[in-house]
Design an enzyme around this catalytic site. Sequence first.
Site, PDB file in Angstrom:
ATOM      1  N   SER A  83       0.869  -1.165   0.000  1.00  0.00           N
ATOM      2  CA  SER A  83       0.000   0.000   0.000  1.00  0.00           C
ATOM      3  C   SER A  83       0.899   1.204   0.000  1.00  0.00           C
ATOM      4  CB  SER A  83      -0.886  -0.023   1.246  1.00  0.00           C
ATOM      5  OG  SER A  83      -1.371   1.271   1.517  1.00  0.00           O
ATOM      6  N   ASN A  85      -1.121  -6.920   1.917  1.00  0.00           N
ATOM      7  CA  ASN A  85      -2.433  -7.306   1.423  1.00  0.00           C
ATOM      8  C   ASN A  85      -2.370  -8.644   0.685  1.00  0.00           C
ATOM      9  OD1 ASN A  85      -3.617  -4.879   2.298  1.00  0.00           O
ATOM     10  ND2 ASN A  85      -2.879  -3.828   0.468  1.00  0.00           N
ATOM     11  N   ARG A 145     -29.541 -18.652 -37.554  1.00  0.00           N
ATOM     12  CA  ARG A 145     -28.544 -17.789 -36.896  1.00  0.00           C
ATOM     13  C   ARG A 145     -29.341 -16.713 -36.189  1.00  0.00           C
ATOM     14  NH1 ARG A 145     -24.386 -15.668 -40.783  1.00  0.00           N
ATOM     15  NH2 ARG A 145     -24.337 -17.930 -41.101  1.00  0.00           N
TER      16      ARG A 145
END
Lengths: 451, 451, 451, 451
Positions: C281, C289, C321
Amino acid sequence: MSEHARDVGLLSPVTVGHDDVVTDAAILAALVDAEVALVHAYASLGVAAPAAAVAAALEDARPGGTDPIDARALAESSVAGGNPVIPLVRLLKARVPSADRAWVHRGATSQDILDSALMLVAKRATGLIAASLRETEAALTALAAAHRDEVAAARTLTQHAVPTTVGLRASTWVRGIRRAIERVDAAAAQLPAQLGGAGGTLASFVEHAGPEVASGLPGAFARGLGLAAPEAPWHTTRWPVTELGDALVQAIDAAGVLAADVATLSRTEIGELAEGSGGGSSAMPQKQNPAASVLIRSAALRAPQLGATLHLAAALAVDERPDGAWHAEWPALRDLLRLALGASAHAASLARGLRVDSDAVARNLALTRGLLLAERVSLVLGPVVGAARVAAIVSAAAEGEDLEALIEEALIEAGTSSVDVGPLLDPARYTGLAGELVDRVTGSTAEIEEA
Amino acid sequence: MSEHARDVGLLSPVTVGHDDVVTDAAILAALVDAEVALVHAYASLGVAAPAAAVAAALEDARPGGTDPIDARALAESSVAGGNPVIPLVRLLKARVPSADRAWVHRGATSQDILDSALMLVAKRATGLIAASLRETEAALTALAAAHRDEVAAARTLTQHAVPTTVGLRASTWVRGIRRAIERVDAAAAQLPAQLGGAGGTLASFVEHAGPEVASGLPGAFARGLGLAAPEAPWHTTRWPVTELGDALVQAIDAAGVLAADVATLSRTEIGELAEGSGGGSSAMPQKQNPAASVLIRSAALRAPQLGATLHLAAALAVDERPDGAWHAEWPALRDLLRLALGASAHAASLARGLRVDSDAVARNLALTRGLLLAERVSLVLGPVVGAARVAAIVSAAAEGEDLEALIEEALIEAGTSSVDVGPLLDPARYTGLAGELVDRVTGSTAEIEEA
Amino acid sequence: MSEHARDVGLLSPVTVGHDDVVTDAAILAALVDAEVALVHAYASLGVAAPAAAVAAALEDARPGGTDPIDARALAESSVAGGNPVIPLVRLLKARVPSADRAWVHRGATSQDILDSALMLVAKRATGLIAASLRETEAALTALAAAHRDEVAAARTLTQHAVPTTVGLRASTWVRGIRRAIERVDAAAAQLPAQLGGAGGTLASFVEHAGPEVASGLPGAFARGLGLAAPEAPWHTTRWPVTELGDALVQAIDAAGVLAADVATLSRTEIGELAEGSGGGSSAMPQKQNPAASVLIRSAALRAPQLGATLHLAAALAVDERPDGAWHAEWPALRDLLRLALGASAHAASLARGLRVDSDAVARNLALTRGLLLAERVSLVLGPVVGAARVAAIVSAAAEGEDLEALIEEALIEAGTSSVDVGPLLDPARYTGLAGELVDRVTGSTAEIEEA
Amino acid sequence: MSEHARDVGLLSPVTVGHDDVVTDAAILAALVDAEVALVHAYASLGVAAPAAAVAAALEDARPGGTDPIDARALAESSVAGGNPVIPLVRLLKARVPSADRAWVHRGATSQDILDSALMLVAKRATGLIAASLRETEAALTALAAAHRDEVAAARTLTQHAVPTTVGLRASTWVRGIRRAIERVDAAAAQLPAQLGGAGGTLASFVEHAGPEVASGLPGAFARGLGLAAPEAPWHTTRWPVTELGDALVQAIDAAGVLAADVATLSRTEIGELAEGSGGGSSAMPQKQNPAASVLIRSAALRAPQLGATLHLAAALAVDERPDGAWHAEWPALRDLLRLALGASAHAASLARGLRVDSDAVARNLALTRGLLLAERVSLVLGPVVGAARVAAIVSAAAEGEDLEALIEEALIEAGTSSVDVGPLLDPARYTGLAGELVDRVTGSTAEIEEA
């Protein structure tokens, strides 16, 4: 239990006890309500409908009435035509003297009755949902006020980050709940009746009663049901359904955030929160499961996909009545109402009973031995001792060294006495505007938000 | 094409040419915008930020700037920390003289910048989406007016049901589009900036500049970006994202209904509508595919699930920043913006070019040789000749007998001359309030809806 | 970065660096591969196609070739017809001498080429995904073996329940990953080429080359691409796409469970697991983290809805289709491939680097001071002292009294010495078949599962 | 109808009459089955369980038994603990003499019983689903054979494209249905019992009966229930649920394609197909709605999102039992089973009754006056008269000129007599391998597919 009942809630503990207003019996009652309201609407416009007589004949067809229609049998006879109104009308007409029979379902199409009935059921349900949300809001607001300044660890990406307060966390829940209340209220207020006839032109009503009456009929019908007058038939313009659905999902989201936090913060290792009455375990009597949170979360994981189904149905509303999309809506909307009823009710009881373990809050706050203040240390010490030194300090502290000592040492080396380390590392002094943000929610200051 | 580009639109023809404002380059520019706006916000509050100098140093980092940051390289360096703001801040700081460096990203957390940038991009995109929807609305309103009284077959569950008008069908599309415009506008107007610092307390801003400045900073920041001032940090209160998402899905739904009807009504056998410029086929040059409708429908089938992802992320927004839910939001929101940009742009061109083949409309109207009026025949003749006889008449007509003759015969048998069969079977006399409903939309009468 | 690139991965850190095989450049290359393979297929069946010459002319059109087609320009020209093959064929034909031009795209329809190219891209991607999953499996299997008997708290509904082992938890992850490998492998092995011509009848191929060659052409085409020979054209029978999608979602689910556990167990308060290289961070350098887990989870929250889109498209594959459903498939499938590539790659690196903090495991195990054994105490003491007494003991212990002493006291009162309390409360003696269940996964015993 | 029943099918006509095996009563019966099977499993392994006595005491607790448990009351008492097994065990134990009581639910955890019961219900349901799919397959295969060579217009993007055959269209449906049968069968065959105890270690079973018995117990339990023996407890490894869900969605997709085609081709203007018994309309007796198709489509629009919910729950299966994800699974899985039961049953009756209107097929085939052969004209005439001339011919024909005459003229100008225009424009001569592709499905030739 009726042997025919598909569902009495056995697989849906989150909704049990909270969804009486959206059962099939409630739907059936609302269908009858809609048929009754249509007769009254004619009468209210001066068309000489034998409203009282017809209504009287229909009233007792409701579940709980003196001669109730059997919902299961009705469901069975709904398959051929694909919706329950077709056989319902046959049954209702049979209850009315032949002279008055023509006034039953007069000019209406199945979709008029079914859509209106679902909106009526939604109206009743959203009232309860909003009430539960308001209870939730009140309880959480009180919690926020009570714990306004109780410092706690804020967590980002699962890790302790910086200090926050228990009160701010509760305030955040309140904001989500409040917004959801606004949305549910707004959606409820606009729920429209449906009245358009087979193709949405009201031609059948014009045929029966002339253009003037036909023009007034949707409004009169809506008033009778307590619903909003439709701007026009919305057979294939389904925003009343999707906006309702979106609001319900939003309400469940807001309850879901509360539940996610409670489930997490009541983990055995964390223990900052506890539900008032945890769910027991047969085998493990010591466990206090966050049962309400678990149930709310089960709803929160299901709701978004139900909302998506409503949108899909809306986007595929082809022709003047679509070939499947409309039918897909009914159970999805009902399930969403059920989930919102259950999730909001559990949120209310959860909020009322929620207990904060302040010891655990404090213990967790201290867990990183000051590193929760690393950001602040950076901000304050960076300019004094340099970013590299701060990084070294934090790193050493993360390895177990004493943060305060490391800082003191660095300050001495830097020859400064401008920083008072004790207060610097006091989490209570690094909660920013938490108190003010709580006050905005609790309304305890003059600076009330306008929003 | 850059060899690094993941996506240049090859698999997304519905969005190609319409999504410049939501590319990664646009996101990167908005991230820089947010960082610049933060510096200006400090300055605007009287904090002696060297705003002009810092801003100047950052400006040219935008894609298209004189010294642009490489978005792909930035993406690559975003993996370790999980978001692009972390490496961006490093790059931006390096562009600023060290004396001023502390003003870059001052007090902010990654989420502040990323959320604000996404809202900024959303603001720009919703402006275009709403504009396209308004073009669609205008074109369809004109179509509704032009074909106000052109009688056509209404279809329910794929079958001809009763008469309607081309104008009413167009009006129905308009209603959906109009409502979507309201929702998109409302969502756009409330898109908030984000500014809360690491834990949503604004503690870092208080540390830097004191509580008063910190308190004013979110509003100043928002003003600089043209976004709404946040009531509070919304790190885990994600209704700004879900309400936006819901509005975007609603807009795509509304375009989807238009596309569904056009695709259906331009079928070879139906041919009532044709897109202005059909998509060609390499092998079958005669084909005029409803290409815009097909593309819009491709968006309409995808959008609801993207909206659901946003809600899921909102409901799982645990802690002060969640462990994955936030990250799931970004691409889902961007894809939804892309789809709404593309679908609304194609809806506008489709609406502008839409052609009605009145011969086909009339031919189809006559296809059931009067049975389209069966409901009316029922309503009018039922009281005269009895429901059983009407059913027999309709049944015989469905088998190929002449409906008018059958009715005449029944009337003669019943000894009545009260019914004039020719007008009875004239579809133009059974369109109910269609004209009035069109007028409410086109505004051509005094009875304008209030909504 | 190309200014035209829509997406270079800025909002998708989970896929950055792992999705080279599914970029638009890769799609374009595969489209060219498919066109080349078609020419070779004719040649391989003895039809005198100037395969070498045509192929040579097409080869350099690939991105990275000597005269590459610009993917962005191609995307732009794909809008009118709704797919990129139409303009691609024009570009490719222009590269071939007119005498040979007829052999380019001979008999094929856009869908033949696009479906085949997507399957080819899927083939390449699934190979990488399976490889990443195998790395994950190997690393987790080793972890399971290494921690086979390390006792840990099992948690149900967030609360400590009974003992388990770190090894069993890892084995559970392995089982999910292994199953996913099987499914991805099976899906990859069956990915079919598509070759049916405009209506799925192969009529154009029969026209060009007679029924015998036409009959052999799909198989030859498939062989050239390394894909499975289609049983028949699958223009509207989309199980190859949905089964692939389901397998990809299943792979992401399996990675998601791993990530959910790692994110949870690496919480600051829990700390039993740590990613090898946590995401940093900027503001809080101490934070580690669980970045890979967060990214994997972001994929796990998005993938199911993408899978749902593929199923919707499959269910709506009308006509020969469909009018939008086919187009909705492409980006959803590609996104799902991207997510599976990213999630599996991150799972592999996460698994390789995953660290167990045995001190934390032991500390947490002891956290409930024996109550983790409450179930066992119940089972063992219940018959001796009665269920009511056991409940009282557990309850008192939950209030803080000493569990062992409470049990001793009850046993004395019951006058029994048959229970040895120390071992009774040893979590290591209440792990059941955990060891055996690990061995089944690691293959370290003779009792290898057959599955 | 019980006043407590939540749902008797009123809003779900597609499932009414087909979902008896998945009602709450059926779930409750399966829960009892699982408890009974556990007792028998102990006995089968030589543990002296009083199996017969206990089983006898439990048997009559089933709905329909002599002393049935009230499912609704059970549901109500399930809320506190979050699942119905906790109160069920209490009720069941009370039915057993105290001496034998310990054998009820011995060692099991709620999840063991609930997961096993759901798998048991799924087993019963999938048997019916597969049977309905086989009926569908047989009827459609017969249809394909009967209409093997009936030429019809193939449609792509809603427009007539080239010829195909009714038989090939039916064969395409068959392929989808067949594949779904394979998947449902495979999923059904692997449905595992669950038996792991509170933490998935089987520790409680080891405590009760020793490791050897504990090791054999899951297999014995599974055999008693007719389920697959689990490789290991799968409390958080949910592929048995998601693979089942994927197969169910796939089955609904396959029925959905059939329904989409029938709904489309039975449009009033097209009329090539008609359901055997169309759904009537109260107001419009002439309408023959494709009611089964509409109902199937309503299921097809809901199913994918339910499948997505199962995957989400699987991906979020944290810990040894997750905090909400498991609970979200139950109703989603049951709804999916209901929808598959209903959709497959309606597909079977639709397929059995499906009528081809050969006149309409022929009429539509001729609708474009030869332009359906434009591709063939291109292929054949292009080399003779040049592509530009072919384009001009097709364009003129599209404007209404006579195609045959235009071609003749061009051939004369080109001085060639090599092309015989009559046969060239015969759609029956441009169906390619349609017949062979049908034969592969119907098995009427030696070249049966191996698949």
